[in-house]
Structure formats: C-alpha cells, structure tokens
Design a protein around this motif. Structure first.
Motif, short mmCIF file in Angstrom:
data_model
loop_
_atom_site.label_atom_id
_atom_site.label_comp_id
_atom_site.label_asym_id
_atom_site.label_seq_id
_atom_site.Cartn_x
_atom_site.Cartn_y
_atom_site.Cartn_z
N VAL A 44 0.85 -1.19 0.00
CA VAL A 44 0.00 0.00 0.00
C VAL A 44 0.89 1.24 0.00
O VAL A 44 1.71 1.42 0.90
N ASP A 45 0.71 2.06 -1.03
CA ASP A 45 1.43 3.33 -1.12
C ASP A 45 0.69 4.34 -0.24
O ASP A 45 -0.49 4.62 -0.49
N ILE A 46 1.37 4.87 0.75
CA ILE A 46 0.70 5.78 1.70
C ILE A 46 0.30 7.11 1.07
O ILE A 46 -0.48 7.85 1.65
N ASP A 47 0.81 7.39 -0.12
CA ASP A 47 0.48 8.63 -0.79
C ASP A 47 -0.67 8.49 -1.79
O ASP A 47 -1.04 9.46 -2.45
N LYS A 48 -1.23 7.29 -1.88
CA LYS A 48 -2.35 7.06 -2.80
C LYS A 48 -3.59 6.68 -2.00
O LYS A 48 -3.61 5.65 -1.32
N PRO A 49 -4.62 7.52 -2.06
CA PRO A 49 -5.84 7.25 -1.28
C PRO A 49 -6.47 5.91 -1.64
O PRO A 49 -6.35 5.43 -2.77
N GLU A 53 -10.44 1.36 5.14
CA GLU A 53 -10.24 2.13 6.38
C GLU A 53 -8.92 1.82 7.07
O GLU A 53 -8.24 2.71 7.56
N ALA A 54 -8.57 0.54 7.15
CA ALA A 54 -7.33 0.15 7.82
C ALA A 54 -6.13 0.71 7.08
O ALA A 54 -5.18 1.22 7.70
N HIS A 55 -6.16 0.64 5.76
CA HIS A 55 -5.05 1.18 4.97
C HIS A 55 -4.92 2.69 5.21
O HIS A 55 -3.81 3.20 5.39
N GLU A 60 -2.10 7.33 7.37
CA GLU A 60 -2.11 8.59 8.12
C GLU A 60 -1.18 8.52 9.33
O GLU A 60 -0.49 9.49 9.64
N ALA A 61 -1.15 7.38 10.01
CA ALA A 61 -0.26 7.23 11.17
C ALA A 61 1.20 7.36 10.76
O ALA A 61 2.00 7.97 11.47
N ILE A 62 1.54 6.83 9.60
CA ILE A 62 2.92 6.96 9.10
C ILE A 62 3.20 8.43 8.78
O ILE A 62 4.24 8.97 9.16
N LYS A 63 2.27 9.08 8.11
CA LYS A 63 2.46 10.49 7.75
C LYS A 63 2.59 11.38 8.98
O LYS A 63 3.25 12.41 8.94
#
Length: 103
Positions: A44-49, A53-55, A60-63
C-alpha cells in the motif's frame, strides 16, 4: 500481510531497500519458509488514497510520524517498521499457525 510505504524513501532509510522491494523480499522469504500457508501479500502506497479504512489509518499514522515505513502489518498487528527482521516476523507466523489461524 500488508506492507505500507512510499515511492520516496524516508530520511533514515536511504541505504535500505524501498518499501516495495522490502515487501517483495518478505514475500519470497516467507513463501520459501512457509510454502503451505495462504498468506496474501499486499503493498500500500501511503500517498495514494484508498477506500480501505485500515489502509487509510496506517497511511495517516505513518504520515504523522507514529510509525516508520516500510510498516509490516499482519492480521491487524504491526510486526515491523523501518528495517523488518525476519526472525520476529517468523515468530508471529509460527504463533498464528499454532493457534490454528487461517493463514
């Protein structure tokens, strides 16, 4: 097993593989050690919506600097962040296998 990351490496991860490369390495190592499990690997790329919900929670937690990436999650439990260690991941998989989980 879900690995969260981004195309851009984190500042402390300059000399480490990318998050996607880490997921591919984990997948190869785990399939080799546990050929009869049904673990599904997902990046899962954290920059791609996403609509999951879990993703979104982990992204967001990483960011917000609650976790480092790559972040490795299995069955809702964070197994590793940053540079994952196979030994601790294998230990959790062994526990799940012994508890008769569906992996």
């Amino acid at each position: 097993m879900t690995v969260y990351g981004a195309e851009e490496k984190c500042a402390s991860c300059i000399h480490l593989p990318s998050a996607k490369e880490t997921m591919e390495w984990l997948e190869a190592a785990i399939i080799r050690k546990y050929p009869n499990t049904s673990i599904v690997f997902e990046y899962v790329d954290i920059d791609k919506p996403t609509s999951n919900e879990a993703h979104n929670y982990y992204a967001e937690a990483i960011k917000e600097d609650e976790f480092f990436y790559p972040l490795v999650v299995l069955e809702g439990e964070v197994l590793a962040e940053g540079n994952p260690k196979l030994k601790s991941i294998y230990k959790k998989i062994d526990e799940l296998i012994q508890s008769d989980s569906n992996i």
